[in-house]
Every structure is written in C-alpha cells, then in structure tokens.
Design a protein around this motif. Sequence first.
Motif, PDB file in Angstrom:
ATOM      1  N   ALA A  36     -46.626  10.391  17.840  1.00 22.49           N
ATOM      2  CA  ALA A  36     -47.245   9.338  18.649  1.00 22.49           C
ATOM      3  C   ALA A  36     -48.539   8.830  18.001  1.00 22.49           C
ATOM      4  CB  ALA A  36     -47.524   9.843  20.062  1.00 22.49           C
ATOM      5  N   ASP A  37     -49.334   9.752  17.449  1.00 19.02           N
ATOM      6  CA  ASP A  37     -50.577   9.364  16.770  1.00 19.02           C
ATOM      7  C   ASP A  37     -50.278   8.575  15.502  1.00 19.02           C
ATOM      8  OD1 ASP A  37     -52.533  10.785  18.489  1.00 19.02           O
ATOM      9  OD2 ASP A  37     -51.494  12.569  17.752  1.00 19.02           O
ATOM     10  N   TRP A  38     -49.263   9.011  14.769  1.00 19.80           N
ATOM     11  CA  TRP A  38     -48.900   8.320  13.527  1.00 19.80           C
ATOM     12  C   TRP A  38     -48.505   6.872  13.807  1.00 19.80           C
ATOM     13  CZ3 TRP A  38     -44.752  12.502  11.947  1.00 19.80           C
ATOM     14  CH2 TRP A  38     -45.386  13.719  11.740  1.00 19.80           C
ATOM     15  N   VAL A  39     -47.637   6.699  14.811  1.00 12.96           N
ATOM     16  CA  VAL A  39     -47.133   5.357  15.124  1.00 12.96           C
ATOM     17  C   VAL A  39     -48.250   4.465  15.642  1.00 12.96           C
ATOM     18  CG1 VAL A  39     -45.634   4.065  16.693  1.00 12.96           C
ATOM     19  CG2 VAL A  39     -44.752   6.070  15.492  1.00 12.96           C
ATOM     20  N   ARG A  40     -49.131   5.024  16.452  1.00 12.15           N
ATOM     21  CA  ARG A  40     -50.256   4.234  16.979  1.00 12.15           C
ATOM     22  C   ARG A  40     -51.125   3.724  15.833  1.00 12.15           C
ATOM     23  NH1 ARG A  40     -52.551   7.981  19.535  1.00 12.15           N
ATOM     24  NH2 ARG A  40     -51.200   7.826  21.367  1.00 12.15           N
ATOM     25  N   PHE A  41     -51.390   4.586  14.872  1.00  9.20           N
ATOM     26  CA  PHE A  41     -52.186   4.185  13.706  1.00  9.20           C
ATOM     27  C   PHE A  41     -51.497   3.055  12.945  1.00  9.20           C
ATOM     28  CE2 PHE A  41     -52.519   4.822   9.039  1.00  9.20           C
ATOM     29  CZ  PHE A  41     -53.820   4.366   8.864  1.00  9.20           C
ATOM     30  N   ILE A  42     -50.219   3.179  12.707  1.00  9.43           N
ATOM     31  CA  ILE A  42     -49.477   2.155  11.976  1.00  9.43           C
ATOM     32  C   ILE A  42     -49.460   0.837  12.748  1.00  9.43           C
ATOM     33  CG2 ILE A  42     -47.183   1.475  11.143  1.00  9.43           C
ATOM     34  CD1 ILE A  42     -48.582   3.470   9.337  1.00  9.43           C
ATOM     35  N   ASP A  43     -49.185   0.897  14.023  1.00  8.08           N
ATOM     36  CA  ASP A  43     -49.134  -0.320  14.836  1.00  8.08           C
ATOM     37  C   ASP A  43     -50.458  -1.076  14.795  1.00  8.08           C
ATOM     38  OD1 ASP A  43     -46.494   0.048  15.587  1.00  8.08           O
ATOM     39  OD2 ASP A  43     -46.979   0.972  17.516  1.00  8.08           O
ATOM     40  N   GLU A  44     -51.560  -0.347  14.840  1.00 13.15           N
ATOM     41  CA  GLU A  44     -52.877  -0.984  14.892  1.00 13.15           C
ATOM     42  C   GLU A  44     -53.361  -1.472  13.525  1.00 13.15           C
ATOM     43  OE1 GLU A  44     -55.528   1.834  16.642  1.00 13.15           O
ATOM     44  OE2 GLU A  44     -54.826   1.475  18.695  1.00 13.15           O
ATOM     45  N   ASN A  45     -52.851  -0.865  12.447  1.00 14.11           N
ATOM     46  CA  ASN A  45     -53.442  -1.117  11.130  1.00 14.11           C
ATOM     47  C   ASN A  45     -52.472  -1.628  10.072  1.00 14.11           C
ATOM     48  OD1 ASN A  45     -56.339   0.235  11.372  1.00 14.11           O
ATOM     49  ND2 ASN A  45     -54.903   1.621  12.375  1.00 14.11           N
ATOM     50  N   HIS A  46     -51.242  -1.915  10.445  1.00 13.63           N
ATOM     51  CA  HIS A  46     -50.213  -2.232   9.457  1.00 13.63           C
ATOM     52  C   HIS A  46     -50.568  -3.422   8.567  1.00 13.63           C
ATOM     53  CE1 HIS A  46     -48.549  -5.764  11.620  1.00 13.63           C
ATOM     54  NE2 HIS A  46     -48.984  -5.130  12.696  1.00 13.63           N
ATOM     55  N   GLU A  47     -51.300  -4.396   9.100  1.00 12.03           N
ATOM     56  CA  GLU A  47     -51.630  -5.574   8.302  1.00 12.03           C
ATOM     57  C   GLU A  47     -52.563  -5.250   7.144  1.00 12.03           C
ATOM     58  OE1 GLU A  47     -53.206  -8.435  10.978  1.00 12.03           O
ATOM     59  OE2 GLU A  47     -51.233  -9.105  11.685  1.00 12.03           O
ATOM     60  N   LYS A  48     -53.225  -4.105   7.211  1.00  6.20           N
ATOM     61  CA  LYS A  48     -54.177  -3.720   6.162  1.00  6.20           C
ATOM     62  C   LYS A  48     -53.603  -2.658   5.229  1.00  6.20           C
ATOM     63  CE  LYS A  48     -58.483  -4.906   8.459  1.00  6.20           C
ATOM     64  NZ  LYS A  48     -58.961  -5.732   7.343  1.00  6.20           N
ATOM     65  N   ILE A  49     -52.303  -2.382   5.351  1.00  4.99           N
ATOM     66  CA  ILE A  49     -51.680  -1.339   4.536  1.00  4.99           C
ATOM     67  C   ILE A  49     -50.716  -1.960   3.536  1.00  4.99           C
ATOM     68  CG2 ILE A  49     -50.251   0.736   4.545  1.00  4.99           C
ATOM     69  CD1 ILE A  49     -51.237   1.250   7.415  1.00  4.99           C
ATOM     70  N   ASN A  50     -50.943  -1.675   2.271  1.00  4.82           N
ATOM     71  CA  ASN A  50     -50.052  -2.140   1.215  1.00  4.82           C
ATOM     72  C   ASN A  50     -48.945  -1.126   0.940  1.00  4.82           C
ATOM     73  OD1 ASN A  50     -49.279  -3.829  -1.095  1.00  4.82           O
ATOM     74  ND2 ASN A  50     -50.058  -2.133  -2.320  1.00  4.82           N
ATOM     75  N   SER A  51     -49.340   0.154   0.836  1.00  3.03           N
ATOM     76  CA  SER A  51     -48.365   1.191   0.527  1.00  3.03           C
ATOM     77  C   SER A  51     -48.808   2.522   1.104  1.00  3.03           C
ATOM     78  CB  SER A  51     -48.182   1.329  -0.985  1.00  3.03           C
ATOM     79  OG  SER A  51     -49.376   1.831  -1.582  1.00  3.03           O
ATOM     80  N   ILE A  52     -47.831   3.414   1.272  1.00  3.77           N
ATOM     81  CA  ILE A  52     -48.108   4.773   1.737  1.00  3.77           C
ATOM     82  C   ILE A  52     -47.354   5.737   0.831  1.00  3.77           C
ATOM     83  CG2 ILE A  52     -47.936   6.446   3.618  1.00  3.77           C
ATOM     84  CD1 ILE A  52     -47.764   4.083   5.576  1.00  3.77           C
ATOM     85  N   ASN A  53     -48.068   6.733   0.319  1.00  3.02           N
ATOM     86  CA  ASN A  53     -47.394   7.849  -0.333  1.00  3.02           C
ATOM     87  C   ASN A  53     -47.615   9.093   0.512  1.00  3.02           C
ATOM     88  OD1 ASN A  53     -46.026   9.235  -2.726  1.00  3.02           O
ATOM     89  ND2 ASN A  53     -47.883  10.433  -2.445  1.00  3.02           N
ATOM     90  N   TYR A  54     -46.535   9.723   0.899  1.00  2.00           N
ATOM     91  CA  TYR A  54     -46.607  10.926   1.728  1.00  2.00           C
ATOM     92  C   TYR A  54     -46.617  12.164   0.839  1.00  2.00           C
ATOM     93  CZ  TYR A  54     -44.904   7.551   5.198  1.00  2.00           C
ATOM     94  OH  TYR A  54     -44.733   6.453   6.011  1.00  2.00           O
ATOM     95  N   GLY A  55     -47.646  13.004   1.022  1.00  2.81           N
ATOM     96  CA  GLY A  55     -47.723  14.232   0.240  1.00  2.81           C
ATOM     97  C   GLY A  55     -48.680  15.218   0.876  1.00  2.81           C
ATOM     98  N   THR A  56     -48.526  16.492   0.564  1.00  2.00           N
ATOM     99  CA  THR A  56     -49.463  17.554   0.978  1.00  2.00           C
ATOM    100  C   THR A  56     -49.673  17.632   2.485  1.00  2.00           C
ATOM    101  OG1 THR A  56     -50.684  17.112  -1.052  1.00  2.00           O
ATOM    102  CG2 THR A  56     -51.657  18.640   0.483  1.00  2.00           C
ATOM    103  N   GLY A  57     -48.996  18.583   3.204  1.00  2.00           N
ATOM    104  CA  GLY A  57     -48.004  19.559   2.717  1.00  2.00           C
ATOM    105  C   GLY A  57     -46.655  18.919   2.428  1.00  2.00           C
ATOM    106  N   GLU A  58     -45.628  19.665   2.800  1.00  2.00           N
ATOM    107  CA  GLU A  58     -44.281  19.199   2.502  1.00  2.00           C
ATOM    108  C   GLU A  58     -43.732  18.465   3.723  1.00  2.00           C
ATOM    109  OE1 GLU A  58     -40.874  18.137   0.832  1.00  2.00           O
ATOM    110  OE2 GLU A  58     -42.605  18.957  -0.236  1.00  2.00           O
ATOM    111  N   ASN A  59     -43.849  17.141   3.703  1.00  2.00           N
ATOM    112  CA  ASN A  59     -43.513  16.308   4.865  1.00  2.00           C
ATOM    113  C   ASN A  59     -42.072  16.472   5.338  1.00  2.00           C
ATOM    114  OD1 ASN A  59     -45.989  14.302   5.238  1.00  2.00           O
ATOM    115  ND2 ASN A  59     -45.664  14.601   3.053  1.00  2.00           N
ATOM    116  N   THR A  60     -41.169  16.778   4.415  1.00  2.00           N
ATOM    117  CA  THR A  60     -39.745  16.844   4.759  1.00  2.00           C
ATOM    118  C   THR A  60     -39.400  18.036   5.645  1.00  2.00           C
ATOM    119  OG1 THR A  60     -39.117  18.140   2.788  1.00  2.00           O
ATOM    120  CG2 THR A  60     -39.183  15.725   2.569  1.00  2.00           C
ATOM    121  N   LEU A  61     -40.369  18.923   5.897  1.00  2.00           N
ATOM    122  CA  LEU A  61     -40.134  20.057   6.790  1.00  2.00           C
ATOM    123  C   LEU A  61     -40.143  19.638   8.260  1.00  2.00           C
ATOM    124  CD1 LEU A  61     -42.402  22.689   5.011  1.00  2.00           C
ATOM    125  CD2 LEU A  61     -39.905  22.693   5.068  1.00  2.00           C
TER     126      LEU A  61
END
Length: 361
Positions: A36-61
């Motif tokens: 819920a926190d992740w989505v709220r951040f994206i919804d509010e700030n998406h226009e200012k985001i060019n790219s996202i790299n997910y790392g540290t820890g292991e997100n796929t867990l």
Amino acid sequence: MRKWNIGWGTISHCNMNCQFCYSKYRRKNSKDLGYADWVRFIDENHEKINSINYGTGENTLDESWFDLVAYIRNHYPEIRQALTTNGHLAEAVKDEKCLNAFIEGIDEVDVSLDFCDAKKHAEFRGQPKAYGWAIDTLALCEKYKKPTTIVFLGSEKNVSRENIDGLFSIAKEYGAILRMNMYRPTEGVNDLSKQFIISYETFVDALNYIAKQHHIISMNDALFSSFLTNETVADPSGDRSIRILADGSITPSTYLIDENYIVANITEPNVLDKIEKSNMLTNLIVKTIPSECKGCAYENSCAGGVYDRRYLWYGTLEKKDPYCPGVFHARNNQPIEITASDFVSVHDGYLPTIFFRPKGD
C-alpha cells in the motif's frame, strides 16, 4: 521537469549471507513498508520518475513485489523497470502470476555473479545455490529476450584475469553484458573491509586488460573516467538519482545509507516534489572541489572524485577520492577507448559503475 532514476530495495529480507554485504547493518532492524505504501508513493510521484531499479535485498522473495511491478506497468508504462537479483528470480517465476509480471513489467535484469567458479561464488555469497540460481536466471532472461547484465563485485578477492575471462565467457554464452561495481566499505575502513577493498593497481590493471580483450562501453566514474579515457562524467548521486531503502528512507546514493544521508521518506506526501523544491539533496552533497585538488589537470573533470568513496573513507567531502593516483599532469597519452554503440541501461548514469561487452558481441 526533473525526472529521477530510482534505486529501490522494497524489502530488507535476503536469502544470502554475502561476505562483503554493504547493507546488512541497515537491513537488520528495518521496519519494512508494504504494498500500500509503495503504490501510494508511485501514484503521487510517477510524473517525476524516469526509471526504477529494484535491488537490495532480494525483491523476488516477496510476491507483492511482483504485484507492484505489474501495477506500475499497467498504470504508468512510461516508467522503465529493472531488477538486480542474486538469481532467485528463476525460482520465483515458477509461479505463473510472478512469471507474467516479470515478462510484462521488467525491462532489464542484473544478475549478480562474482565468480565463474560455482564453489567460489557460493562461498562468497554464503548460499550453496547461488551459482545455479544465477545461471538459471541468465537462461530465463535469454529465453524471454530481456536485456541482461552480469554484475560482479570489484574486489581484491575476485578481480583476477582468470576470473574475468570466465565471467566474460558466461556473458557471451547467454548474450549478456557485464558491469563491475567497485567494493565500498559502508561500515568503514577496517580489518574486515580491507580484505575486499580493491587496490588502485589491481583495478586499473583489470580495466586495461578488459579494454584489450573486450570492450568498455560506459565508465560512470568521475575520477577514473577523467584520466583513463577521453570522456568525462559527473557523479549522479543526489542529482539525477536517489536510493529508497526498505523502510522508505530516501538517500542520495546506493552506498550513502547511514543516518547522516537520509533526507526524507516515501510515506511523506509528494515527497519527490518536496525534495526538489527544498534542495535537500543539493544542500546535503555540497559539490565543491576539495582544496587539495586545486591546480590539478583534472580539477574540473574529476571534481574531487566520487562522492560516496570520499565520505566512506574520510567522513567528509572536503577530501579527494581515495583512489586519486596523485597525477597532476596532462591527460593519459593512450586513453582507454569507450565503445558505447547502441548501449542503453537503467544503471548507466544512475551510480558510479562500469559496463563491458564481450568481444564479438
């Protein structure tokens, strides 16, 4: 409008116990945010985001990370999404929902592989399955035609010519490029970190060896780029890139993660707009050239070197990069050639790092 390149570790959990881990102390007692926190951040700030790299820890867990990837791709497809994984991705996508999110949402993958030898890599990563997972993920990315990078640590323990040759062979087999991240002592220069800190001589020898055998396609390192190539780059930390930790803390760099460098939290409303308008990061990283650099032939191109190395070694930006060779003369007479061609990566310009392409690719 400024658009940020974001490095984001959505969770602190990791299934490895790397000898050199730079984020263990930050992740140990982290109070992770959630979907819920992740989505709220994206919804509010998406226009200012060019790219996202997910790392540290292991997100796929965390299956909810795959939900986030799918949400962003469905709602904000203009945001480029990349993943840095220790190889567990190949295990996670055995679930069909996760596989679909990966196929549709991830544009680029970094696979961590420090040794071409399975046993050595497993010992280095503290996980007996580390090598197999990495190879399986390289095969997965090749199958789905995802641009892929093998990212390896630049440390005194693994940057030998024999290991470099082996990693390049693996990269060529799976159609990947390579990226080297120089080791950073995030908990200070001490007896433990000294085992991994790569020497200037080892590092430069490796770069020259790779340049002769293969191709260097990008060198995002203000110091080394200045006097080893004919190109200059500016350190992107806190300028075009930021780091988000699992508890939502925002810092200017992957490696500047202690309390002194936390400027805000993604739970704050419209936080990226707030950061830009208040000049938080500009005030934090005062981009002045150290006085000891005055008069150097590389004074303006290097500008004192890489910010995170200066802070981690000395606790201040008033001192020059610890890897400065003390060369104050003219530029290198035989510069290393950068052969970029059509190279594009989320990491290019996001943090000080160096990319290579196997010869013949």
